[in-house]
Design an enzyme around this catalytic site. Structure first.
Site, mmCIF file in Angstrom:
data_model
loop_
_atom_site.group_PDB
_atom_site.id
_atom_site.type_symbol
_atom_site.label_atom_id
_atom_site.label_comp_id
_atom_site.label_asym_id
_atom_site.label_seq_id
_atom_site.Cartn_x
_atom_site.Cartn_y
_atom_site.Cartn_z
ATOM 1 N N GLY A 147 24.808 27.310 75.250
ATOM 2 C CA GLY A 147 25.101 27.438 76.682
ATOM 3 C C GLY A 147 25.344 28.834 77.203
ATOM 4 C CB CYS A 148 28.133 30.999 76.793
ATOM 5 S SG CYS A 148 28.557 30.561 75.123
ATOM 6 C CB ILE A 149 23.242 33.822 78.198
ATOM 7 C CG1 ILE A 149 22.526 32.710 77.462
ATOM 8 C CG2 ILE A 149 22.497 35.120 78.127
ATOM 9 C CD1 ILE A 149 22.272 32.960 76.008
#
Lengths: 105, 420
Positions: free
Chosen positions: A103-105
């Site tokens: 999910g996290c970028i």
């Protein structure tokens, strides 16, 4: 990488404990991983999230983030944190035998 | 005559429209851009508003004026996209048929989705600088802030410009130093991530910089509630961070019409696209770029710029019935303002982390290092934005694929470390 016997099966997991091969997963494996993570027993609500994670992974190739889970799994974010403390998306993915959500970028 | 409809007149929609207008003659294709208002905000400028370094009115220009002649500009909200019928329903009652659709409506803030965030204290002691109104209100609040706990909180990823909250911390440190009250202000950065940034090498550099500047870092904090009256952030797992002034980056979703268009968006309303071609999963004649796409890249202006080239080439190939060009590599770069007239530059893509070295070649701006040159680079950027990026010009020496030349040494040692 570590190889471990979980629920009678030789299972390989990465350095953070996520299954390398999601096809090695079954209900008994889930119960054992959950127990090691301090969740015992798995209730119907846990299973609802776990099954949802599996089907999301199978159709989309990645597990959902916490927000997406809260919007689509039928379990609120608040309850997700009660069921899978600290990081619901990560922990539920681990128990569901799928890779860590990207999910996290 | 091809009908190309572009939803969104921000950075992505504007540069795509201008590039497409250049690629096709007036009798070959029509290009229509739709947006709900006529205010094109230079979003990187919002960061500077709270510190009085720029003003909201200086970073806003009319959208239509950024579009080349021959582009039809419509101001209307969008109801939904009828993918089967290849048309867009607008709130003004009209309908636009398309052969190719480009979704470039960015991300929208959803402060209402966090309990208490827009309740008592909102715009009084709880602010966001991600809107012009919020940034302006925060400028007033900071001007009269004479000490106490200032907390900067990212509620959850993804957010636009993931380095902006860190830059806010660095600039706040500088700002309170300038005012001579830094010793009376406790600065805390509260993030849902397990480090200061998503990419490990950059996270180490940035985490070190926070420490040097005396900024406390709270990680893996998933904000469940913002209590403006009591002055505290409460996480879903029951932890609390007290504040006198909170700067919160709210949750982000895709534009609401995306969710109303069956199959177009994911659970958050971002368009699911191929990571290399930018073609939407839902239909071959739909493309997305910029913050509106659900790609595993930062939601940042540089990403949109680098995507632009690939997008326009792929629209041409699609209309000519050729196979698409799968060359977008996730290239992103960001200037990080660190205060005191310095800045840091990071450059990365899907596969390669931000590395030390120089950009774009052996001689260039230093990477992952604070420097005055990078500060000037960041200042120059606003001019480039209006005069070069939006018109869809190429910048000499800067291509969409990520350059490795200036950081090969670092790459080699990085690989060696991983192997050993």
């Amino acid at each position: 990488m570590t190889i471990d016997t979980i629920a009678g099966v030789q299972i390989e997991s990465d350095e953070e404990g996520f299954l390398v091969d999601p096809t090695q997963w079954n209900d008994e494996v889930a119960v054992e991983i959950a127990r090691r993570e301090g969740i015992d027993p798995l209730t119907d609500r846990h299973w609802q999230v776990i099954r949802f994670m599996r089907s999301e992974y199978e159709t989309k190739g990645t597990g959902p983030t916490v927000r997406a889970l809260g919007k689509t799994s039928g379990v609120s974010i608040k309850e997700l944190y009660q069921l899978f403390p600290k990081g619901p998306a990560k922990l539920a993915a681990k128990i569901a035998g799928i890779p860590k959500p990207r999910g996290c970028i | 005559m091809h009908r190309i409809v572009i939803l969104g007149g921000g950075k992505g929609g504007t540069l795509a429209a201008n590039r497409l207008r250049k690629a096709y003659g007036l009798n070959e294709a029509s290009v229509t851009v739709v947006d709900q208002d006529d205010q094109h905000i230079y979003q990187p400028g919002l960061l500077f508003v709270p510190f009085g370094l720029t003003h909201s009115e200086d970073i806003v220009r009319p959208r239509g004026r950024q579009l080349h002649r021959g582009i039809d500009y419509r101001t209307s909200a969008i109801i939904h996209v009828d993918l089967a019928g290849q048309s867009v329903q607008l709130a003004d009652g009209s309908e636009l048929s398309y052969d190719v659709l480009v979704v470039a409506t960015g991300a929208v803030l959803a402060p209402d989705e966090t309990e208490g965030l827009t309740g008592p204290g909102w715009m009084e002691k709880v602010f966001t600088f991600y809107t012009p109104e919020g940034a302006a209100a925060l400028e007033e609040a900071l001007a009269v802030f004479d000490g106490g706990r200032l907390v900067v909180n990212v509620v959850e990823m993804p957010i636009k410009c993931p380095v902006a909250p860190l830059e806010f911390c660095f600039l706040a440190d500088w700002y309170f130093h300038e005012r001579g009250i830094r010793d009376r202000v406790e600065l805390t950065f509260v993030t849902p991530l397990d480090a200061a940034f998503t990419k490990p090498v950059a996270a180490n550099h940035l985490g070190g910089l926070l420490e040097q500047r005396g900024i406390e870092l709270v990680t893996e904090f998933n904000t469940g509630e913002v209590d403006g009256t009591g002055g505290r952030l409460v996480s879903f797992d029951g932890r609390e961070v007290p504040f006198d002034l909170a700067v919160v980056i709210p949750l982000h979703n895709g534009a609401s019409y995306v969710a109303r268009s069956e199959g177009l968006g994911d659970a958050l309303g971002f368009v699911v696209t191929d990571t290399h071609t930018l073609q939407a999963a839902v239909a071959p004649n739909v493309f997305a770029l910029g913050d509106a796409a659900s790609l595993p890249v930062s939601k940042a202006g540089s990403v949109t710029h680098f995507e632009g080239e690939v997008l326009v080439e792929n629209i041409r190939r699609f209309l000519d019935g050729e196979p698409l060009d799968a060359s977008y590599d996730g290239h992103a770069n960001c200037f990080i303002k660190t205060g005191f007239s310095k800045a840091m530059l990071i450059d990365f893509n899907y596969d390669v982390e931000p590395l030390p070295g120089h950009y774009p070649g052996l001689v260039g701006l230093p990477l992952l290092k604070e420097s005055h040159l990078n500060h000037l680079g960041k200042l120059m950027f606003q001019w480039l934005y209006w005069h070069s990026l939006l018109p869809g010009r190429d910048i000499p020496g800067i291509s969409s694929a990520m350059p490795l030349g200036g950081k090969l040494q670092a790459l080699e040692s990085n690989v060696k470390e991983r192997v050993s």
